[in-house]
Design a protein around this motif. Structure first.
Motif, PDB file in Angstrom:
ATOM      1  N   TYR A 104       0.826  -1.209   0.000  1.00 55.82           N
ATOM      2  CA  TYR A 104       0.000   0.000   0.000  1.00 55.82           C
ATOM      3  C   TYR A 104       0.857   1.254   0.000  1.00 55.82           C
ATOM      4  O   TYR A 104       0.594   2.212  -0.748  1.00 55.82           O
ATOM      5  N   PHE A 105       1.904   1.259   0.800  1.00 54.03           N
ATOM      6  CA  PHE A 105       2.732   2.457   0.914  1.00 54.03           C
ATOM      7  C   PHE A 105       3.836   2.511  -0.144  1.00 54.03           C
ATOM      8  O   PHE A 105       4.753   3.330  -0.035  1.00 54.03           O
ATOM      9  N   SER A 106       3.759   1.625  -1.162  1.00 54.81           N
ATOM     10  CA  SER A 106       4.644   1.796  -2.313  1.00 54.81           C
ATOM     11  C   SER A 106       4.236   3.031  -3.103  1.00 54.81           C
ATOM     12  O   SER A 106       5.069   3.635  -3.785  1.00 54.81           O
ATOM     13  N   LEU A 107       2.973   3.414  -3.042  1.00 57.99           N
ATOM     14  CA  LEU A 107       2.550   4.737  -3.495  1.00 57.99           C
ATOM     15  C   LEU A 107       2.813   5.725  -2.359  1.00 57.99           C
ATOM     16  O   LEU A 107       2.787   5.346  -1.178  1.00 57.99           O
ATOM     17  N   PRO A 108       3.042   6.984  -2.674  1.00 57.82           N
ATOM     18  CA  PRO A 108       3.431   7.951  -1.618  1.00 57.82           C
ATOM     19  C   PRO A 108       2.264   8.390  -0.745  1.00 57.82           C
ATOM     20  O   PRO A 108       2.075   9.579  -0.492  1.00 57.82           O
ATOM     21  N   PHE A 109       1.467   7.401  -0.275  1.00 58.46           N
ATOM     22  CA  PHE A 109       0.456   7.707   0.729  1.00 58.46           C
ATOM     23  C   PHE A 109       1.161   8.008   2.049  1.00 58.46           C
ATOM     24  O   PHE A 109       2.290   7.569   2.286  1.00 58.46           O
ATOM     25  N   CYS A 110       0.479   8.710   2.914  1.00 56.23           N
ATOM     26  CA  CYS A 110       1.023   8.942   4.244  1.00 56.23           C
ATOM     27  C   CYS A 110       0.148   8.243   5.275  1.00 56.23           C
ATOM     28  O   CYS A 110      -1.028   7.973   5.021  1.00 56.23           O
ATOM     29  N   ALA A 111       0.729   7.920   6.411  1.00 56.97           N
ATOM     30  CA  ALA A 111       0.032   7.192   7.458  1.00 56.97           C
ATOM     31  C   ALA A 111      -0.455   8.149   8.530  1.00 56.97           C
ATOM     32  O   ALA A 111       0.052   9.279   8.678  1.00 56.97           O
ATOM     33  N   GLY A 112      -1.441   7.694   9.286  1.00 58.01           N
ATOM     34  CA  GLY A 112      -1.952   8.495  10.394  1.00 58.01           C
ATOM     35  C   GLY A 112      -0.971   8.541  11.547  1.00 58.01           C
ATOM     36  O   GLY A 112       0.068   7.859  11.556  1.00 58.01           O
TER      37      GLY A 112
END
Length: 592
Positions: A58-66
């Motif tokens: 999932y975080f291979s895309l530049p999403f950020c975590a809470g």
């Protein structure tokens, strides 16, 4: 719900955790929560919609975590590691029963690299998957401003708001919905905030029925599916009746003719026109060429048939498809635990036919199918590693699989082989075997073993090809296969049709005084798998929108394994039924 173990742990722990799949941490063990207790939201994978098996972390895309404190997670079972499950904590703060109004949980600034990554994902219709209390939810990454756009400029958007609507019944979660909202334009240098909200509602759904919303009864219980089952069932009745009528009438005439020949003196018998299957009685039970390979294939076929029937029955009563990775975990455990079946049938057949190098045969039988599966999987694994896909198998999983093969499957196969050689390894053929093989006479072209083998799989494939469509769709598209009662019925129909067709083919071959029936009966039944593989090519071209090296290799590699496994089962059942038929007809006729 049982214990879960790391794939890098010892083999017994791996098998135990594979056999008793459960959840991961805290209250996910029992799925029971107290008011205000944390509900973990796992982020799993992301990937293109049309390539379901091509998934990435999932975080291979530049999403950020809470901002919530991280929770460690390991692969819960061996099957999850093999299936590419990559659970990572999303960082979202969710508590049981507590409504969360729309609020920001993180933000990113789009530099050129991040913008290109998101634009590529939007252009290829990327979806992501998350889990809430072991219930999967899906969301789309973004959309194009113009449907015909290339998505590489400033014409793409990503969804920045996640709305979780969670239904609960008592102290258990029974329903989760995820809605993606609030699109933000992809532009270099843009600041993009990510927000979420959580809504709770009471639900009348029972906890035992919470997985029903993911099933598609309109698709799997369509009248075409019912009609195909009925059609296959009628084919079985017709074929069994036809085989019984033809063979019984023909064999009755053969018995009468052979009995009449017994009353003639030697001179009249020598002058008579003797022909038919009785003439090869001294060669019909001759050991087959490549005996070690043949007996290993038969043993593996019996093993696979046992595993398939057991898993189908367990799934019908246990609904294994509702638990993440449970179906594969159970299959691995049952395959390892039933390894003595392989050794027993393969070893006893090898001994009855005079095989002497039994250790070589046992090793070949034990590692034949694992070598095919592991070889294919590891080849695809190199491509997955190149793509940085979540399907890449970790080294710990490879070691665990190798240990299962060496320390579990091999010893149990050895036990089965020893039992088979001692309990059923003595020759018990109804006819003596001639010292010198009888020459095989010339016959018409359509009676040659090669033609019989090619034609033998048509009717068995015809009885299952509709079911193949539903199975392929469930695995390669976004469907969950749950009608295992249908599968069991179709499997039984397939076995009956295969036996009937193989017996007819063998009778014609023996009547042409060709005693090479063992390999012919096996290959004629196993040829069903070649038609299944040809159908998979058609399905790939006309029924899917898959693309790319990874997905194409994954598809055709695993479809080849599926076809080989089906061929081993059909070939073994065909040979076994034919063997009983051949023994019966040669034990009935009096032979000097």
């Amino acid at each position: 719900m049982g214990l879960r173990g790391s794939v890098a742990s010892v083999v017994l722990w791996t098998l135990w955790s594979a056999a008793t799949p459960g959840a991961v941490v805290g209250d996910e063990h029992s799925h029971e929560y107290r008011s205000g207790e944390q509900v973990v939201v796992w982020a799993n994978t992301v990937g293109p919609y049309h390539n379901r098996q091509e998934t990435y972390a999932y975080f291979s895309l530049p999403f950020c975590a809470g901002g919530k404190d991280s929770i460690g997670h390991y692969h819960e079972t061996l099957s999850e590691a093999l299936q590419g499950v990559e659970l990572e904590f999303s960082g979202l703060d969710v508590a049981f029963g507590e409504v969360v109004p729309p609020q920001k949980y993180c933000a990113i600034q789009l530099d050129e690299a991040k913008r290109r990554a998101f634009a590529y994902a939007v252009r290829n219709h990327y979806w992501y998957q998350m889990y809430v209390d072991d219930l999967p939810v899906w969301g789309i990454v973004g959309q194009l401003d113009q449907p015909e756009g290339d998505g590489d400029g400033d014409d793409g958007y990503i969804w920045t708001h996640k709305r979780f609507d969670i239904g609960y019944n008592g102290n258990r979660i029974v329903e989760v919905n995820l809605t993606a909202e609030n699109k933000a334009k992809l532009a270099t240098g843009a600041d993009i905030p990510f927000t979420y909200e959580v809504n709770w509602k009471k639900s009348d759904i029972r906890f035992e029925d919470r997985f029903d919303k993911y099933l598609d009864p309109n698709f799997f219980q369509h009248r075409i599916h019912w009609f195909s089952i009925f059609n296959s069932f009628m084919m079985v009745i017709f074929l069994v009746g036809l085989v019984s009528m033809i063979l019984m009438r023909t064999l009755r005439k053969d018995y009468a003719r052979y009995s009449k020949d017994e009353d003639l003196d030697d001179l009249e018998r020598d002058l008579g026109d003797e022909y038919g299957w009785k003439q090869v009685h001294g060669d019909v039970f001759r050991p087959v060429p490549h005996l070690a390979m043949f007996s290993s294939l038969i043993g593996t076929g019996f093993h696979l048939t046992t595993v398939t029937l057991t898993v189908i029955i367990f799934t019908i009563f246990g609904e294994l498809y509702t638990e993440r990775g449970s179906l594969l975990s159970t299959s691995i455990f049952i395959f390892a635990a039933t390894s003595p079946v392989n050794g027993y049938f393969g070893g006893s057949l090898y001994a009855r036919m005079g095989g002497r190098v039994w250790i070589k045969q046992m090793l070949l039988s034990a590692f034949l199918l694992p070598a095919l599966v592991c070889g294919t999987a590891f080849f695809i694994n190199f491509i997955a590693i190149y793509y940085h896909a979540s399907r890449a198998i970790p080294i710990g999983t490879m070691i665990a699989v190798t240990c299962i093969c060496i320390f579990v499957i091999l010893p149990l196969t050895l036990v089965g082989t020893v039992l088979g050689r001692n309990l059923a390894g003595q020759p018990d053929f109804p006819c003596r075997i001639n010292a010198v093989p009888r020459p095989i006479p010339e016959k018409k072209w359509f009676m040659e073993p090669g033609i019989i083998i090619m034609l033998g799989g048509i009717l068995p494939f015809g009885s299952i090809f509709i079911e193949m469509y539903f199975i392929f769709t469930s695995f390669w598209a976004y469907k969950i296969y749950y009608v295992y009662g249908f599968m069991l019925l179709v499997f039984i129909i397939l076995m009956i049709v295969t036996v009937c067709v193989t017996i007819v083919c063998t009778y014609f071959l023996l009547n042409a005084e060709d005693y090479r029936w063992q390999w012919t009966s096996f290959m004629a039944a196993a040829s069903t798998s070649s038609y299944v593989y040809f159908y998979s090519i058609y399905y790939f071209i006309f029924k899917t929108k898959m693309y790319g090296l990874f997905q194409t290799t994954f598809y055709f590699g695993y479809m080849a394994l599926f076809s080989i496994g089906l061929g081993l089962m059909c070939g073994t059942v065909g040979y076994f039924g034919t063997s009983l038929f051949v023994r019966k007809i040669y034990s009935t006729v009096k032979i000097d």
